[in-house]
Design an enzyme around this catalytic site. Sequence first.
Site: not given
Length: 327
Positions: A127, A129, A151
């Site tokens: 991801s 992120e 996460y």
Amino acid sequence: MPRALITGITGQDGMYLSELLLGKGYEVYGLVRGQNNPKAATLAEELPDVKQLTGDLTDLSSLLRALSTASPDEVYNLGAISYVAYSWQNAHLTTEVTAQGVLNALEAVRLHCGDDLSQVRFYQASSSEMFGRVQEVPQRETTLLWPRSPYGVAKVFGHYMTINYRESYGMHASSGILFNHESPRRGPEFVTRKVTQAVARIALGQQDRITLGNLEARRDWGFAGDYVEAMWRMLQQDEADDYVVATGEAHSIRELLDVAFAHVGVDDWSDKVVQDPAFFRPAEVDELVGDPAKAKERLGWTPTVGFADLVRMMVDSDLEQQRQLLP
Ligand code: NDP
Ligand code: GDR
């Protein structure tokens, strides 16, 4: 007939990927977790050709059983606790599923294959992120990772573990560093869908306002249907590798609101949006924008749906869904 096993099949990407693979003639197996998972019925209704297997990323033996039944050529590891805000409240659980779950999936494939690891190709859902507090703009495969949430940290673990299995065992294991991708199937906890659902309800007189957090954050939003195509293309390459998948354009939550409200004829939404500190994050990722040059060059992949069309597609779908709920 090629065979695929997908974890996270009941999620947004699992559904689009299943459609894509079924359309290409694959036999598709999907791992469904939990006891009497309500999403299993939706999956059975929308994609009856998918063969559902019970299992959980935290349970290695269930993964081994699924691999033994499916005997897949390709494994797509999409399962995760994927909601960033929730990951602060449930950091241990997020680590178990989103980080250790990747290790379990990789290890299950390695044990399943025995001496011949070339039997199975593996895709890991990494991801954007992971870039968090970005060290370079736009972000590419080589950009230093600086995650800002439990996460993001969990995804970094899964990303490097995937690379490690590739380097240690020669596994055909690829990692797609996907930027935000959305669709009418997006979960309502994510900001795009939260906005399009609320805008539809406001347009139909079912609700007055929407409560949000940080309106200044910027994201590189694409269409999920395009992004699952990139996943499949990664596994068709001779060599496994890592790829950024993005549009290369960032937009703010304000712009998302502009497009969504304009589509239902509202030009000034200022009295319809309320901000609540509860939706602000302990550590925000201010802006993400990806450089998809490598995916374009090596995979021949390009996005087909732009930001405004994506938002309008989601508003239209929510209008239709909300109309069906009207008395
Ligand atoms: P969703 O949240 O829609 O789906 C997540 C899936 O993971 C669901 O099927 C969920 O099952 C499953 N899952 C959760 N916990 C477990 C568990 N313990 N064992 C097995 N499965 C589990 O995510 P998306 O479809 O949007 O994303 C797919 C993947 O891509 C995720 O890994 C996500 O982190 C990653 N990603 C997503 C991006 C995006 O913008 N959408 C961008 C970059 C990466 P259930 O339905 O039962 O809850
Ligand atoms: P993100 O998606 O955290 O980027 O992760 P999300 O839609 O949750 O947030 C995007 C940005 O919007 C801001 N925001 C709000 N977000 C939510 N959910 N709800 C609100 O009310 C709200 N108000 C403002 C957030 O602060 C943030 O800046 C998604 C997930 O799919 C991950 O699994 C995936 O890895 C990344 O995208 C890439």
